[in-house]
Design a protein around this motif. Sequence first.
Motif, PDB file in Angstrom:
ATOM      1  N   SER A  66       0.835  -1.212   0.000  1.00  9.07           N
ATOM      2  CA  SER A  66       0.000   0.000   0.000  1.00  9.07           C
ATOM      3  C   SER A  66       0.862   1.251   0.000  1.00  9.07           C
ATOM      4  O   SER A  66       0.527   2.254  -0.655  1.00  9.07           O
ATOM      5  CB  SER A  66      -0.915  -0.005   1.222  1.00  9.07           C
ATOM      6  OG  SER A  66      -0.168  -0.065   2.431  1.00  9.07           O
ATOM      7  N   GLY A  67       1.993   1.223   0.700  1.00 10.21           N
ATOM      8  CA  GLY A  67       2.901   2.370   0.686  1.00 10.21           C
ATOM      9  C   GLY A  67       3.460   2.644  -0.694  1.00 10.21           C
ATOM     10  O   GLY A  67       3.658   3.803  -1.083  1.00 10.21           O
ATOM     11  N   SER A  68       3.708   1.582  -1.462  1.00  8.36           N
ATOM     12  CA  SER A  68       4.208   1.748  -2.825  1.00  8.36           C
ATOM     13  C   SER A  68       3.194   2.479  -3.696  1.00  8.36           C
ATOM     14  O   SER A  68       3.539   3.416  -4.435  1.00  8.36           O
ATOM     15  CB  SER A  68       4.526   0.374  -3.433  1.00  8.36           C
ATOM     16  OG  SER A  68       5.490  -0.318  -2.664  1.00  8.36           O
ATOM     17  N   TRP A  69       1.937   2.071  -3.611  1.00  8.90           N
ATOM     18  CA  TRP A  69       0.889   2.701  -4.428  1.00  8.90           C
ATOM     19  C   TRP A  69       0.609   4.128  -3.973  1.00  8.90           C
ATOM     20  O   TRP A  69       0.429   5.027  -4.806  1.00  8.90           O
ATOM     21  CB  TRP A  69      -0.390   1.868  -4.371  1.00  8.90           C
ATOM     22  CG  TRP A  69      -0.281   0.576  -5.119  1.00  8.90           C
ATOM     23  CD1 TRP A  69       0.014  -0.653  -4.599  1.00  8.90           C
ATOM     24  CD2 TRP A  69      -0.443   0.383  -6.521  1.00  8.90           C
ATOM     25  NE1 TRP A  69       0.038  -1.594  -5.591  1.00  8.90           N
ATOM     26  CE2 TRP A  69      -0.235  -0.997  -6.784  1.00  8.90           C
ATOM     27  CE3 TRP A  69      -0.737   1.245  -7.576  1.00  8.90           C
ATOM     28  CZ2 TRP A  69      -0.321  -1.529  -8.066  1.00  8.90           C
ATOM     29  CZ3 TRP A  69      -0.831   0.708  -8.860  1.00  8.90           C
ATOM     30  CH2 TRP A  69      -0.620  -0.652  -9.085  1.00  8.90           C
ATOM     31  N   ILE A  70       0.564   4.365  -2.672  1.00 13.49           N
ATOM     32  CA  ILE A  70       0.266   5.711  -2.163  1.00 13.49           C
ATOM     33  C   ILE A  70       1.376   6.684  -2.510  1.00 13.49           C
ATOM     34  O   ILE A  70       1.129   7.819  -2.956  1.00 13.49           O
ATOM     35  CB  ILE A  70       0.046   5.661  -0.634  1.00 13.49           C
ATOM     36  CG1 ILE A  70      -1.232   4.881  -0.313  1.00 13.49           C
ATOM     37  CG2 ILE A  70      -0.051   7.074  -0.054  1.00 13.49           C
ATOM     38  CD1 ILE A  70      -1.426   4.625   1.174  1.00 13.49           C
ATOM     39  N   THR A  71       2.637   6.274  -2.315  1.00 10.88           N
ATOM     40  CA  THR A  71       3.776   7.131  -2.656  1.00 10.88           C
ATOM     41  C   THR A  71       3.772   7.487  -4.135  1.00 10.88           C
ATOM     42  O   THR A  71       3.985   8.643  -4.514  1.00 10.88           O
ATOM     43  CB  THR A  71       5.094   6.421  -2.296  1.00 10.88           C
ATOM     44  OG1 THR A  71       5.110   6.110  -0.898  1.00 10.88           O
ATOM     45  CG2 THR A  71       6.287   7.305  -2.627  1.00 10.88           C
ATOM     46  N   SER A  72       3.524   6.507  -4.989  1.00 11.80           N
ATOM     47  CA  SER A  72       3.497   6.743  -6.432  1.00 11.80           C
ATOM     48  C   SER A  72       2.335   7.650  -6.822  1.00 11.80           C
ATOM     49  O   SER A  72       2.477   8.510  -7.700  1.00 11.80           O
ATOM     50  CB  SER A  72       3.395   5.409  -7.170  1.00 11.80           C
ATOM     51  OG  SER A  72       4.443   4.553  -6.793  1.00 11.80           O
ATOM     52  N   TYR A  73       1.201   7.462  -6.172  1.00  9.64           N
ATOM     53  CA  TYR A  73       0.037   8.310  -6.456  1.00  9.64           C
ATOM     54  C   TYR A  73       0.337   9.770  -6.133  1.00  9.64           C
ATOM     55  O   TYR A  73       0.049  10.672  -6.938  1.00  9.64           O
ATOM     56  CB  TYR A  73      -1.162   7.820  -5.659  1.00  9.64           C
ATOM     57  CG  TYR A  73      -2.331   8.772  -5.677  1.00  9.64           C
ATOM     58  CD1 TYR A  73      -3.151   8.877  -6.800  1.00  9.64           C
ATOM     59  CD2 TYR A  73      -2.601   9.582  -4.580  1.00  9.64           C
ATOM     60  CE1 TYR A  73      -4.218   9.761  -6.825  1.00  9.64           C
ATOM     61  CE2 TYR A  73      -3.659  10.472  -4.589  1.00  9.64           C
ATOM     62  CZ  TYR A  73      -4.469  10.555  -5.707  1.00  9.64           C
ATOM     63  OH  TYR A  73      -5.515  11.446  -5.734  1.00  9.64           O
ATOM     64  N   LEU A  74       0.937  10.026  -4.982  1.00  5.27           N
ATOM     65  CA  LEU A  74       1.240  11.402  -4.588  1.00  5.27           C
ATOM     66  C   LEU A  74       2.266  12.030  -5.520  1.00  5.27           C
ATOM     67  O   LEU A  74       2.100  13.179  -5.968  1.00  5.27           O
ATOM     68  CB  LEU A  74       1.754  11.421  -3.144  1.00  5.27           C
ATOM     69  CG  LEU A  74       0.746  11.027  -2.062  1.00  5.27           C
ATOM     70  CD1 LEU A  74       1.418  10.981  -0.695  1.00  5.27           C
ATOM     71  CD2 LEU A  74      -0.434  11.991  -2.042  1.00  5.27           C
ATOM     72  N   ALA A  75       3.336  11.280  -5.837  1.00  4.90           N
ATOM     73  CA  ALA A  75       4.392  11.832  -6.694  1.00  4.90           C
ATOM     74  C   ALA A  75       3.874  12.139  -8.091  1.00  4.90           C
ATOM     75  O   ALA A  75       4.146  13.210  -8.646  1.00  4.90           O
ATOM     76  CB  ALA A  75       5.564  10.853  -6.755  1.00  4.90           C
TER      77      ALA A  75
END
Length: 227
Positions: A66-75
């Motif tokens: 989930s951290g991978s998807w959230i970080t990518s979404y924000l960036a």
Amino acid sequence: MLSGLFTNNKTVSSLGCLLQFYIFSFLACTECVLLSVMSYDLYLTTCNPLHYGAAMNLRICAKLASGSWITSYLASTITVNLMPVLTFCGPNEVDHFFCDLTPLLQLSCTDTHLVRLAIFAFTSLGAFPPFLLTVASYAYIIATILRIPSTTGRQKAFSTCSSHLIVVTVFFGTLITVYLTPTVDTWRALNKVLSVFYTILTPMVNALIYSLRNREVMKALGRALNL
């Protein structure tokens, strides 16, 4: 992108182009982070096998994914939100087979210096830390494998991470080459070719590379080829 490649329709709306770039940047950033998470998992498997169950349980896996998807979404969201401030005067012809960042910035008739700096800062957060984590993980993995006394043990340990290493090398190697090479005419054709690797080739062969280590898949492939 595939529609443009396999049909004669080579046009895309401004909104469609921006949406294509957003999806591409989001998934490419996610791929970077997930590959680094997988390298960390391999590091635990190779260097700390006895503590693997405690260090990589289901809850931690869920947090990392989930951290991978959230970080990518924000960036990617922050990056794309910087694009509408640019003005495009024409000729609106993207010199690429999809709407990538550099070709879009080259079409702008306004000063893109600040936008380039901001985008570079945000995209670096999604690409460079995962890359450094991947390099560090493999440095420890290789050092651990070299300390294994038996040749059979070293080969078995290396085969565990060989599939992931192939994907990491192809993906990060071509991605870094494209975005760090000078934006001059002599490099444009090469950049287009290299872009195929991390946009099309790597996702397409991911399943093939990982599944070829599966004995059932190898048996099925042998039956299909009459081997």
